[in-house]
Design an enzyme around this catalytic site. Structure first.
Site, PDB file in Angstrom:
ATOM      1  N   ASP A 155     -76.992  71.790  14.693  1.00 48.74           N
ATOM      2  CA  ASP A 155     -76.004  72.158  13.680  1.00 48.74           C
ATOM      3  C   ASP A 155     -76.318  71.628  12.283  1.00 48.74           C
ATOM      4  O   ASP A 155     -75.422  71.373  11.486  1.00 48.74           O
ATOM      5  CB  ASP A 155     -74.629  71.647  14.111  1.00 48.74           C
ATOM      6  CG  ASP A 155     -74.657  70.174  14.519  1.00 48.74           C
ATOM      7  OD1 ASP A 155     -75.550  69.434  14.054  1.00 48.74           O
ATOM      8  OD2 ASP A 155     -73.801  69.772  15.321  1.00 48.74           O
ATOM      9  N   GLU A 159     -78.421  74.040  22.305  1.00 48.57           N
ATOM     10  CA  GLU A 159     -77.183  73.278  22.149  1.00 48.57           C
ATOM     11  C   GLU A 159     -76.124  74.138  21.462  1.00 48.57           C
ATOM     12  O   GLU A 159     -75.452  73.721  20.517  1.00 48.57           O
ATOM     13  CB  GLU A 159     -77.410  71.972  21.383  1.00 48.57           C
ATOM     14  CG  GLU A 159     -76.290  70.963  21.608  1.00 48.57           C
ATOM     15  CD  GLU A 159     -76.483  69.669  20.850  1.00 48.57           C
ATOM     16  OE1 GLU A 159     -76.200  68.622  21.442  1.00 48.57           O
ATOM     17  OE2 GLU A 159     -76.910  69.690  19.682  1.00 48.57           O
ATOM     18  N   GLU A 164     -71.540  70.301   9.811  1.00 49.53           N
ATOM     19  CA  GLU A 164     -72.114  70.685  11.100  1.00 49.53           C
ATOM     20  C   GLU A 164     -71.323  71.772  11.828  1.00 49.53           C
ATOM     21  O   GLU A 164     -71.907  72.679  12.432  1.00 49.53           O
ATOM     22  CB  GLU A 164     -72.248  69.448  11.998  1.00 49.53           C
ATOM     23  CG  GLU A 164     -73.328  68.470  11.577  1.00 49.53           C
ATOM     24  CD  GLU A 164     -72.866  67.468  10.535  1.00 49.53           C
ATOM     25  OE1 GLU A 164     -73.650  66.579  10.171  1.00 49.53           O
ATOM     26  OE2 GLU A 164     -71.703  67.583  10.069  1.00 49.53           O
ATOM     27  N   HIS A 192     -72.276  56.942  10.115  1.00 45.51           N
ATOM     28  CA  HIS A 192     -73.007  57.585   9.035  1.00 45.51           C
ATOM     29  C   HIS A 192     -72.475  58.959   8.643  1.00 45.51           C
ATOM     30  O   HIS A 192     -72.865  59.498   7.622  1.00 45.51           O
ATOM     31  CB  HIS A 192     -74.476  57.754   9.426  1.00 45.51           C
ATOM     32  CG  HIS A 192     -74.675  58.811  10.484  1.00 45.51           C
ATOM     33  ND1 HIS A 192     -74.509  58.538  11.820  1.00 45.51           N
ATOM     34  CD2 HIS A 192     -74.993  60.122  10.405  1.00 45.51           C
ATOM     35  CE1 HIS A 192     -74.736  59.643  12.517  1.00 45.51           C
ATOM     36  NE2 HIS A 192     -75.025  60.614  11.687  1.00 45.51           N
ATOM     37  N   ARG A 227     -70.846  62.300   7.265  1.00 42.52           N
ATOM     38  CA  ARG A 227     -70.393  62.579   5.897  1.00 42.52           C
ATOM     39  C   ARG A 227     -68.873  62.458   5.768  1.00 42.52           C
ATOM     40  O   ARG A 227     -68.359  61.951   4.777  1.00 42.52           O
ATOM     41  CB  ARG A 227     -70.858  63.977   5.487  1.00 42.52           C
ATOM     42  CG  ARG A 227     -70.660  64.319   4.037  1.00 42.52           C
ATOM     43  CD  ARG A 227     -71.232  65.689   3.744  1.00 42.52           C
ATOM     44  NE  ARG A 227     -72.674  65.710   3.884  1.00 42.52           N
ATOM     45  CZ  ARG A 227     -73.520  65.567   2.873  1.00 42.52           C
ATOM     46  NH1 ARG A 227     -73.060  65.395   1.647  1.00 42.52           N
ATOM     47  NH2 ARG A 227     -74.822  65.605   3.068  1.00 42.52           N
ATOM     48  N   HIS A 271     -77.453  52.978   8.221  1.00 37.57           N
ATOM     49  CA  HIS A 271     -78.040  54.219   7.718  1.00 37.57           C
ATOM     50  C   HIS A 271     -78.616  54.004   6.326  1.00 37.57           C
ATOM     51  O   HIS A 271     -78.113  53.196   5.543  1.00 37.57           O
ATOM     52  CB  HIS A 271     -76.969  55.306   7.678  1.00 37.57           C
ATOM     53  CG  HIS A 271     -77.511  56.691   7.603  1.00 37.57           C
ATOM     54  ND1 HIS A 271     -77.873  57.284   6.421  1.00 37.57           N
ATOM     55  CD2 HIS A 271     -77.763  57.612   8.572  1.00 37.57           C
ATOM     56  CE1 HIS A 271     -78.315  58.513   6.651  1.00 37.57           C
ATOM     57  NE2 HIS A 271     -78.259  58.735   7.943  1.00 37.57           N
TER      58      HIS A 271
END
Length: 384
Positions: free
Chosen positions: A98, A120, A134, A213, A215, A246
């Protein structure tokens, strides 16, 4: 002599590289030829994964620029793939997951009349903006896919609700489990682990792996998560917290601002895949907002607390291997404290059956590719 049909596997980030690697290896003994192309979205991390699995990409493009927007990234992937698709002339392409690479590569192939295989496929959170971007990327890729490789029956059900033809769906299990088994069985888990993390794993007492991490976690949610970890670290000096932070400055600064100075919190750089597998193997509990770790950790019997409000991986929640704990200080801290205090709570989650795979997903994927290209027949669907 008729040549084998060719599938071009396109990937750009570390999670993609991990999940396509078992398919690339399994396809070497199949009736399809596999070529590989990396987009350069995570160049160093992808190179490290390729090294673990002995994969040398056949082609690459370079899409990353400092500070570029998602639109600029997508445009570079589209533009770069135009030339490569014309040059390599694959019979199909395969993308995984994604990411922006996935969405843009699927569109580029569709525009070139090349069938798209989505590995997936069918993960859905139910909220177009969580996780961002995503959730939109995987839905958009699914719109142009000719073959949907769903990891679980629940993912297949999501696709059927969107009116995808059942004949275009194969349930394979998740290849991330195949990849993890490969690394552990080959003795590579933990190789290259940073000295500070190796020392932290050697300490007595419980150990907690923390990753954050995404967004949508940036800003206040991430600050709340860090506060919750700091409070538990201060209350339980006998517990060791391991945080591979990250590289994104927004993420790293928030986490280190809150957690720096805690004697039992080890903060270090992101670890290569083999080293990170060793981290998962060596801890007692995982606290994360990641998607892939919700699948990987249960494969090694590790309970997972998911710092998100929604997840596109509800199978782990239903199976009891993971628990959705939200993003506020109160919700994360309460859930973490409960797991640190109760050995039985940890044991119950660690004994739950992993619903994501049996280590044979790549075989099912390759068989489905062979059927799509007219040179074989798919295997029975994976049943969790």
């Amino acid at each position: 002599m008729v040549s084998e049909p060719t599938v071009l596997v396109i990937y750009g980030t570390r999670p993609e590289a991990i999940k396509v690697a078992p398919v690339i290896l399994a396809a070497r003994d199949s009736k399809v030829a596999v070529k590989t192309l990396t987009t350069g979205q995570h160049p160093e991390m992808v190179a490290a994964v390729n090294e673990v699995f002995g994969i040398i990409p056949d082609a690459s493009i370079d899409v990353m620029r400092p500070g570029q927007s998602l639109n600029a990234l997508a445009a570079r992937v589209l533009e770069g793939l135009d030339e490569k698709l014309a040059e390599l002339k694959p019979d199909a392409i395969m993308v995984e997951g994604d990411t922006t690479t996935v969405m843009a590569a699927a569109l580029a192939a569709f525009n070139s009349h090349i069938p798209v295989v989505h590995l997936e496929a069918g993960l859905r959170s139910g909220n177009l903006f969580l996780p961002f971007p995503e959730e939109a990327n995987r839905r958009l890729a699914g719109q142009v896919a000719s073959l949907h490789l769903a990891p679980t029956p629940a993912s297949r059900a999501n696709l059927l609700r969107e009116n995808v033809d059942p004949k275009l769906i194969a349930v394979t299990g998740n290849t991330v489990i195949d990849a993890l088994h490969y690394v552990v069985d080959s003795g590579q888990a933990g190789q290259g682990l940073a000295p500070e993390f190796a020392a932290a794993l050697a300490r007595d007492g419980l150990k907690v792996l923390v990753t954050a991490h995404r967004r949508e976690s940036w800003g206040q949610p991430l600050h709340e998560m860090a506060r919750a970890v700091r409070a538990s670290a201060d209350a339980h000096p006998e517990v060791t917290f391991l945080l591979p932070a990250h590289a994104n400055p927004q993420v790293r600064e928030t986490l280190t601002e809150v957690l720096a100075g805690a004697a039992n919190v080890t903060i270090g750089d992101p670890q290569d895949y083999a080293a990170f597998a060793g981290l998962i193997k060596g801890v007692d509990l995982v606290l994360t907002d990641s998607g892939g770790i919700q699948e990987e950790a249960p494969a090694l019997g590790k309970p997972v607390l998911v710092m998100r409000d929604t997840t596109e991986r509800p199978e782990a929640i239903a199976a009891g291997t993971a628990r959705l704990v939200g993003t506020t200080y109160e919700s994360v801290h309460s859930a973490l404290e409960g797991m640190l205090i109760s050995q039985e709570a940890r044991a119950v989650m660690s004994r739950a059956v992993n619903p994501y795979g049996d280590g044979h997903a790549a075989e099912r994927v390759v068989a489905a590719l062979e059927e799509l290209l007219g040179v074989g027949k798919r295997l029975p669907d994976f049943a969790a």
